[in-house]
Scaffold this active site. Sequence first.
Site: not given
Ligand code: AMP
Length: 291
Positions: A31, A33, A37, A61, A153, A155-156, A191
């Site tokens: 979330g 977002l 995302h 986590q 993504g 990014k991670d 992020s």
């Molecule tokens: P999170 O909500 O941080 O767990 O991220 C959910 C998904 O979104 C994960 O696959 C992340 O790698 C992806 N994500 C987060 N930030 C970015 C970004 N700046 N560009 C591309 N994907 C992203």
Amino acid sequence: MKVVTTARELAAEWETARRSGAVIGYVPTMGALHEGHLSLVDLARAECDLVICSIFVNPLQFGPDEDFDSYPRPVERDLGLLESRGTGVAFLPDWLEIFPRRERTLADFGTHVSVPRLSGQLCGRSRTGHFDGMVTESLLFLNLVRPDRTYWGEKDFQQLRIIETLVQDLRLPVTVVRGATRREADGLAMSSRNKNLTPEARAAAPGLPRTLQEARAALMGGASLPEVLATTREALDALGFAVEYLVACEEESLTEVSTLDGPAAVRVFAAATLGGVRLIDNVRVTEERRG
Ligand code: AMP
């Protein structure tokens, strides 16, 4: 868009979609977002008939000193964004739906999934147990959602490689699709935690991707990797970043390298804290050089 909160409702949506032969795409998120995302939702929309997106802040986590309780949860806003991008089903289970025995940590949970070869380095060094908590919960969600394709993504990048390895090693019947890192206009990787930056830190934060791009350019020009990493670290220190790691690793194995002469594609990975907010980023540094 259907909003479902239980595994039972989710399964009913899945059955309906499957009966009509739909290809199901899944975007897991925590979330708060942003376009990072949503770009994954767009990718899934382009390739699938039904996009399922989950929002769940996974307690397994987060370390004891991390920001689980303060992690942003702007649910109504997130739902509006998901709907506007064509998400078919938003899955927002509450904690007890996923962890009915009230598990908060991986130690509380009976089953542990681990990809040890890729989990101890980079972010795994400071965030002990983070990736085991992430991958255990991710497998649980993949089993609930049962998608054909799932979107993660770059990014991670370490997380993405761990999920790819999980799927490959355990022959999970799902295709993992990579999404490129989405950035703000000034280069900062999007992020959910960027909101925590003070105005001063936000103004300085693009120094991280800029410095990584400079490192990439120097490497493309033939500079030696150890020298470039040393210069980059100094530049980040001078900009006020507390560097946690700055290393070059093979992209597939995440093994640290000291030259770019090997056959494997290499990325430079960085984690650094600025004004108390931890930022991560990575950049591929080999493609054109070898091409
Ligand atoms: P999170 O909500 O941080 O767990 O991220 C959910 C998904 O979104 C994960 O696959 C992340 O790698 C992806 N994500 C987060 N930030 C970015 C970004 N700046 N560009 C591309 N994907 C992203």
